[in-house]
Scaffold this motif. Structure first.
Motif, PDB file in Angstrom:
ATOM      1  N   ASP A   1     -53.752  41.572  18.422  1.00  0.00           N
ATOM      2  CA  ASP A   1     -53.341  42.760  18.789  1.00  0.00           C
ATOM      3  C   ASP A   1     -53.556  42.930  20.455  1.00  0.00           C
ATOM      4  O   ASP A   1     -52.563  43.659  20.866  1.00  0.00           O
ATOM      5  CB  ASP A   1     -54.198  43.941  18.059  1.00  0.00           C
ATOM      6  CG  ASP A   1     -53.869  44.191  16.655  1.00  0.00           C
ATOM      7  OD1 ASP A   1     -52.851  43.098  16.160  1.00  0.00           O
ATOM      8  OD2 ASP A   1     -54.560  44.688  15.861  1.00  0.00           O
ATOM      9  N   GLY A   2     -54.542  42.502  21.160  1.00  0.00           N
ATOM     10  CA  GLY A   2     -54.735  42.574  22.564  1.00  0.00           C
ATOM     11  C   GLY A   2     -53.819  41.621  23.252  1.00  0.00           C
ATOM     12  O   GLY A   2     -53.971  41.574  24.710  1.00  0.00           O
ATOM     13  N   VAL A   3     -53.352  40.408  22.631  1.00  0.00           N
ATOM     14  CA  VAL A   3     -52.346  39.503  23.422  1.00  0.00           C
ATOM     15  C   VAL A   3     -50.999  39.719  23.456  1.00  0.00           C
ATOM     16  O   VAL A   3     -50.415  40.119  22.413  1.00  0.00           O
ATOM     17  CB  VAL A   3     -52.889  38.136  22.837  1.00  0.00           C
ATOM     18  CG1 VAL A   3     -51.936  37.036  23.339  1.00  0.00           C
ATOM     19  CG2 VAL A   3     -54.165  37.802  22.997  1.00  0.00           C
ATOM     20  N   PRO A   4     -50.338  39.936  24.796  1.00  0.00           N
ATOM     21  CA  PRO A   4     -48.796  40.095  24.566  1.00  0.00           C
ATOM     22  C   PRO A   4     -48.184  39.022  23.648  1.00  0.00           C
ATOM     23  O   PRO A   4     -48.534  37.687  23.791  1.00  0.00           O
ATOM     24  CB  PRO A   4     -48.526  39.884  26.021  1.00  0.00           C
ATOM     25  CG  PRO A   4     -49.905  40.162  26.966  1.00  0.00           C
ATOM     26  CD  PRO A   4     -50.823  39.687  25.961  1.00  0.00           C
ATOM     27  N   ASP A   5     -47.173  39.641  23.061  1.00  0.00           N
ATOM     28  CA  ASP A   5     -46.534  38.936  22.222  1.00  0.00           C
ATOM     29  C   ASP A   5     -45.930  37.476  22.957  1.00  0.00           C
ATOM     30  O   ASP A   5     -45.725  36.534  22.150  1.00  0.00           O
ATOM     31  CB  ASP A   5     -45.270  39.782  21.668  1.00  0.00           C
ATOM     32  CG  ASP A   5     -45.426  40.840  20.748  1.00  0.00           C
ATOM     33  OD1 ASP A   5     -46.913  40.689  20.351  1.00  0.00           O
ATOM     34  OD2 ASP A   5     -44.900  41.637  20.662  1.00  0.00           O
TER      35      ASP A   5
END
Length: 368
Positions: A300-304
């Motif tokens: 959830d905290g990593v950019p797509d």
């Protein structure tokens, strides 16, 4: 038993953030104590009692039983090895290879699932087909085409590059339909997800205890499906390979035992048995649920555009694109955070276990 109780008994986790379980898992104190105790018992007490060899054999038997129970096999189908690489090489060395043979592997294999086949290609003229994949996924139509006329199909249960879970039963069925045997590199599975070799129906499954299982280095295992071994002649032979080492005409031991060779320290296998007990005390369902929760938090905290693993949970392996993987790993290490670079794709890989904390995940995200 709660995973945090185990975490508190793991000295390696007392300082810093460890997110590299897919490479090696630090052991809890009770695992190290079991290995130490086995070594002391073997070296101090049994020489003048039951003897060093019988004592070691007892430890081997306990380890085979523990592994068999963990993966849904029978003890006679388990050979003890040193590592996954060792297990794959024992299988590779047992065939009478020629230029007519074909080995199929995916492009997702670790070097353990690449180098033995390259050697066969170089020394015996074996054809090695490399099945190309996209984003850590297999196309079953491609699997079927690659398996045609193959001798052996090598595939990983969980990919070390993307953390994807591959459809092992479907791949094994295709390999068998094509007349090939199937070898599964399962080293990323035991200890984080349930493994049932009967469900996979594979002919060989190789793994080791020093990653997600929390065991010490030096304790690997090889599953050989009952009956498959009868047509195979291992490249190495020793007193553990045969029924009677003193017979004038040796006969291989039944089952997977023919793949064992000679004397090995009982300490790593005592540690492996205890490590399996730890995992079972916590419960694989509990472990899996916690890994899912923690990896969801990380993803959830990593950019797509940076997340190369599936956004939904498949394993504790999370691959994150990085412009300079080696430099990123070094920078994180300076902050006490341990992950690893990948050769391909250009990324770093964080592997999160149930014994990590939410704080570990948050610290990794902040550092990234």
């Amino acid at each position: 038993m709660d995973p945090i109780e185990i975490r508190e008994a793991m000295p390696a986790l007392e300082s810093g953030v460890y997110c590299n379980w897919g490479a090696g898992g630090p052991s809890p104190r009770r695992v190290v104590a079991a290995a130490e105790s086995a070594l002391e018992h073997h070296e101090y007490e049994v020489p003048a009692a039951e003897g060093m060899y019988p004592a070691a054999f007892d430890v081997y038997d306990e380890a085979r039983t523990a592994v068999a129970d963990l993966i849904g096999a029978e003890p006679g189908e388990i050979a003890l090895t040193q590592s996954t690489t060792d297990g794959i090489n024992r299988v590779a060395g047992a065939f009478d290879w020629s230029e007519d043979d074909v080995v199929v592997r995916t492009d997702l294999e670790h070097s353990a699932g690449i180098l033995p086949w390259q050697r066969l290609e170089r020394e015996h003229g074996v054809e090695v087909r490399v099945l190309e994949t996209v984003d850590g996924r297999l196309d079953l139509a491609d699997v079927k085409a690659a398996a045609e006329g193959a001798t052996l199909f090598c595939v990983s249960s969980l990919t070390w590059t993307h953390g994807t879970r591959l459809p092992i039963r479907a791949v094994v069925d295709i390999a068998h339909d094509a007349g090939a045997l199937a070898l599964v590199d399962a080293v990323q599975s035991p200890g984080q997800v349930p493994v049932d070799v009967r469900e996979w129906d594979a002919d060989f499954v190789v793994a080791a205890g020093h990653k997600w299982l929390l065991g010490p280095f030096g304790a690997g295992f090889l599953y050989v499906r009952e009956g498959v071994e009868r047509d195979l002649v291992p490249a190495a032979i020793g007193y553990r390979s045969v029924d009677d080492e003193n017979a004038s005409d040796y006969r291989y031991a039944a089952g997977a035992r023919r793949f064992e060779v000679g004397t090995a320290s009982p300490a790593p296998y005592a540690g492996l048995t205890e490590a399996i007990d730890v995992v079972e005390d916590v419960g694989l369902e509990t472990i899996q649920r916690r890994i899912e929760t923690l990896t969801d938090r990380l993803k959830d905290g990593v950019p797509d555009d940076r997340l190369l693993s599936p956004p939904e949970y498949e394993s504790g392996l999370v691959t994150i694109a990085a412009d300079d993987p080696e430099g990123t790993v070094d920078r994180l290490a300076d902050r006490g955070i341990v992950v690893r670079p990948l050769p391909t794709p250009e990324a770093v890989r964080a592997s999160v276990h149930a014994f990590n904390s939410e704080g570990d995940v948050d610290a990794l995200l902040e550092a990234l």
